[in-house]
Design a protein around this motif. Structure first.
Motif: not given
Length: 319
Positions: A132-136, A278-280
């Motif tokens: 899980l890659m969380i772009n912040v 990809l998630m935020h």
């Protein structure tokens, strides 16, 4: 049976050889190997044969990393080799037990770092692991609850942090790190890297690294271009700064704020071995996270950080 008597005969001859002959180092090495093989075969030929048969069935060749025309960089995957002698020693005096086989991992001849710098969209398709890659760059109000869901699921994710956001939220940066998650670079001001020269890209990435390092005393090793927009020069700049450029193979499209059910369904329909999701930090993402984690695990995938997915190690070797 005939082979066993031949080995025993050779062993007797070895014992009868003079000390002068054995003093030759090359002869000594050869005789030692013959002696070990004779002992191994004469000791328990049935067990030895079972181990050799298991080796033929269980050995897996390593897979080299490649640069694919469509998917760009695809990491390699370690192979497995059964060690016959060590397995025989492990089972000495016992019946054959596949669980007691001694195995070692064999690394590919070509790893991702041996190839021309390339972005990666997914891990090796033979590795049943998902990240899980969380772009912040916003959404800090949802991060504490997202961290709770990840902890409950015993999952470590990768958070790609915008440098300007990280500078304003050092406590959250430290919290993410203390929970055991990986922290990556997401540039400093969420720019479109396609429109920037090398010097400007370098500053965006280096300034972000400095902010993150000041907070957690670690430099990121992975970089996610804002909005997935990049040109090859940004990949090279990231590489020179010691970072692998990462994109994604499954997109939640959570920035459109769909319902939690839509996000979960979207991910579970598209998830695959080596997937980078990809998630935020949005409210529906936070609300979908628990079901998403459960569904990914139910499909037989392990969950880890981006770096763990891209590493060539097999699942059994990852803590």
């Amino acid at each position: 049976m005939k082979k066993t008597w031949i080995h025993l005969f050779v062993f007797v001859i070895i014992l009868a050889m003079t000390a002068e002959t054995i003093q030759n180092p090359y002869t000594s090495m050869y005789l030692t190997s013959l002696k070990e093989e004779a002992i191994m075969v004469s000791g328990d030929s049935s067990l030895h044969n079972d181990i050799v048969e298991a080796k033929a069935k269980l050995d897996i060749k390593p897979i080299n990393a490649v640069v694919d025309r469509v998917w760009k960089g695809i990491p390699g995957y370690n192979g497995v080799e059964v060690e016959v002698k060590a397995s025989l020693e492990q089972m000495e005096g016992k019946k054959f037990d596949e669980e007691m086989l001694v195995k070692k991992e064999i690394e590919p001849e070509i790893q991702l770092e041996d190839l021309k710098p390339s972005p990666v969209y997914k891990g090796n398709p033979n590795k049943p692991m998902v990240a899980l890659m969380i772009n912040v760059a916003w959404g800090e109000e949802y991060l504490p609850d997202m961290l709770k869901h990840l902890k409950k699921g015993n999952v470590h994710a990768t958070f790609f942090l915008d440098g300007s956001w990280a500078k304003k939220n050092p406590d959250l940066v430290r919290m993410i790190n203390e929970e055991g998650h990986e922290i990556g670079n997401h540039a400093y001001s969420h720019p479109d890297l396609k429109q920037m020269n090398n010097a400007s890209i370098h500053k965006e990435l280096e300034d972000t690294n400095k902010v993150i390092e000041a907070a957690i005393d670690k430099k990121p090793t992975v970089f996610a271009p804002p909005s997935g927009s990049y040109a090859y020069n940004s990949v090279e700049v990231a590489h020179r700064l010691g970072m692998q450029t990462v994109l994604w193979s499954v997109d939640t499209v959570d920035w459109k704020k769909p319902s939690p059910h839509v996000i979960t369904t979207r991910v579970l329909q598209k998830v695959h071995a080596g997937a980078l999701v990809l998630m935020h930090p949005t409210e529906p993402t936070e609300q979908s996270l628990e079901a998403m984690i459960r569904g990914i695990k139910e499909r037989g995938y392990h969950l880890g950080t981006v770096s763990q997915v891209l590493d060539s190690k097999r699942i059994s070797m990852i803590p």
